[in-house]
Scaffold this active site. Structure first.
Site, mmCIF file in Angstrom:
data_model
loop_
_atom_site.group_PDB
_atom_site.id
_atom_site.type_symbol
_atom_site.label_atom_id
_atom_site.label_comp_id
_atom_site.label_asym_id
_atom_site.label_seq_id
_atom_site.Cartn_x
_atom_site.Cartn_y
_atom_site.Cartn_z
ATOM 1 N N LYS A 8 16.825 24.570 -74.915
ATOM 2 C CA LYS A 8 17.279 23.357 -74.239
ATOM 3 C C LYS A 8 16.407 23.116 -73.009
ATOM 4 C CE LYS A 8 19.190 25.605 -70.557
ATOM 5 N NZ LYS A 8 18.638 25.493 -69.175
ATOM 6 N N ASP A 138 25.915 28.988 -70.308
ATOM 7 C CA ASP A 138 25.383 27.926 -71.158
ATOM 8 C C ASP A 138 25.513 28.221 -72.649
ATOM 9 O OD1 ASP A 138 23.516 29.939 -71.011
ATOM 10 O OD2 ASP A 138 21.794 28.636 -70.709
#
Length: 275
Positions: A8, A138
């Protein structure tokens, strides 16, 4: 069973405040980059007792096997659900460590997805996200793997209507990584949030102030991306990867500038493609 555990980038990152528990509240948008990924394969060994063996290829692990998030994910899932068998995990590692790209968290989240499918646990995406939350703030993002506005410590997620489709993404990582501890060292929370998504090109990463002061070579990469026509350039997460987003025309000025960048940072480019 095989899966691609993608990375990401962060579009904007505000460190809003320090919490009583010692963690920090942040405000960011996590955006999945499907083209840069680790490859995971998990094989179930029938008629075996619980256990895990991890085989690694590519980038060497930066920790002992029992500290790796894949290992920890398996142990946690085995404690909570009827797994019961040994598994062999093969990890082809391509996402660098200390890069701000969430590679380890993605590996853990995708391990949970594979175990859920392999052992027919019938857990929903939300249940899987709750399961991996303790492994990394995350990790839940990679369960949903769609653009999300993240608050709290990065674990409070709301899907956001935000697309970078068609933009050229150039990701550059210098040789040295940046640990989260180092990035937070000396950082004073801004108390500010990102604001409306429509203003995303004005968003900044609060970690850049402390990281750039210690690593001017990372600041130089961002400077060169902007000079070369990036409409947005920033460090991802706590670093050290810096990325640029370009409106790409193969015949235009940007293409020529990109070729110069590709030559200048040839040994550091980890991704260079159209989203």
């Amino acid at each position: 069973m095989k899966i691609k555990a993608n990375c990401k980038i962060n579009i904007g990152l505000r460190v809003v405040r320090k919490r009583a528990d010692g963690y920090h509240d942040i405000d960011t948008v996590f955006y999945p980059v499907y083209g840069l990924y680790d490859e995971l394969e998990i094989i179930r060994i029938p008629d075996s007792a619980e256990g895990i063996e991890i085989i690694t290829n590519g980038i060497p692990l930066d920790c002992s096997p029992d500290q790796n998030l894949i290992y920890r994910c398996y142990q946690q899932m085995a404690d909570n659900y009827p797994i019961g068998n040994k598994v062999i995990v093969t990890l082809d590692k391509h996402i660098p460590f200390g890069a701000g790209l969430g590679g380890g968290s993605s590996d853990a989240a995708h391990t949970a997805i594979l175990l859920n499918d392999l052992f027919h646990l019938h857990l929903s995406r939300q249940q899987l996200a709750d399961e991996v939350k303790s492994l990394g703030a995350d990790c839940p993002f990679f369960i949903f793997n769609t653009p999300c506005h993240a608050t709290g410590i990065g674990d409070e997620l709301v899907p956001v209507d935000f697309s970078l489709a068609g933009k050229r993404l150039l990701m550059i990582k210098p040789e040295n990584g940046v640990s989260t501890k180092e990035a937070y060292s000396g950082l004073i929370p801004s108390g500010k949030t990102l604001g409306p998504v429509s203003n995303w090109k004005t968003w900044t990463n609060d970690f850049e102030k402390t990281v750039f002061a210690k690593h001017p070579e990372i600041e130089y990469i961002k400077k060169r991306l902007i000079e070369s026509g990036a409409e947005y350039a920033a460090m991802s997460g706590s670093g050290s990867t810096v990325f640029g987003l370009f409106q790409y025309n193969p015949e235009g000025r940007t293409a020529a500038d990109l070729r110069i960048l590709e030559n200048e940072f040839a040994s550091m480019i980890i991704f260079n493609d159209t989203l």
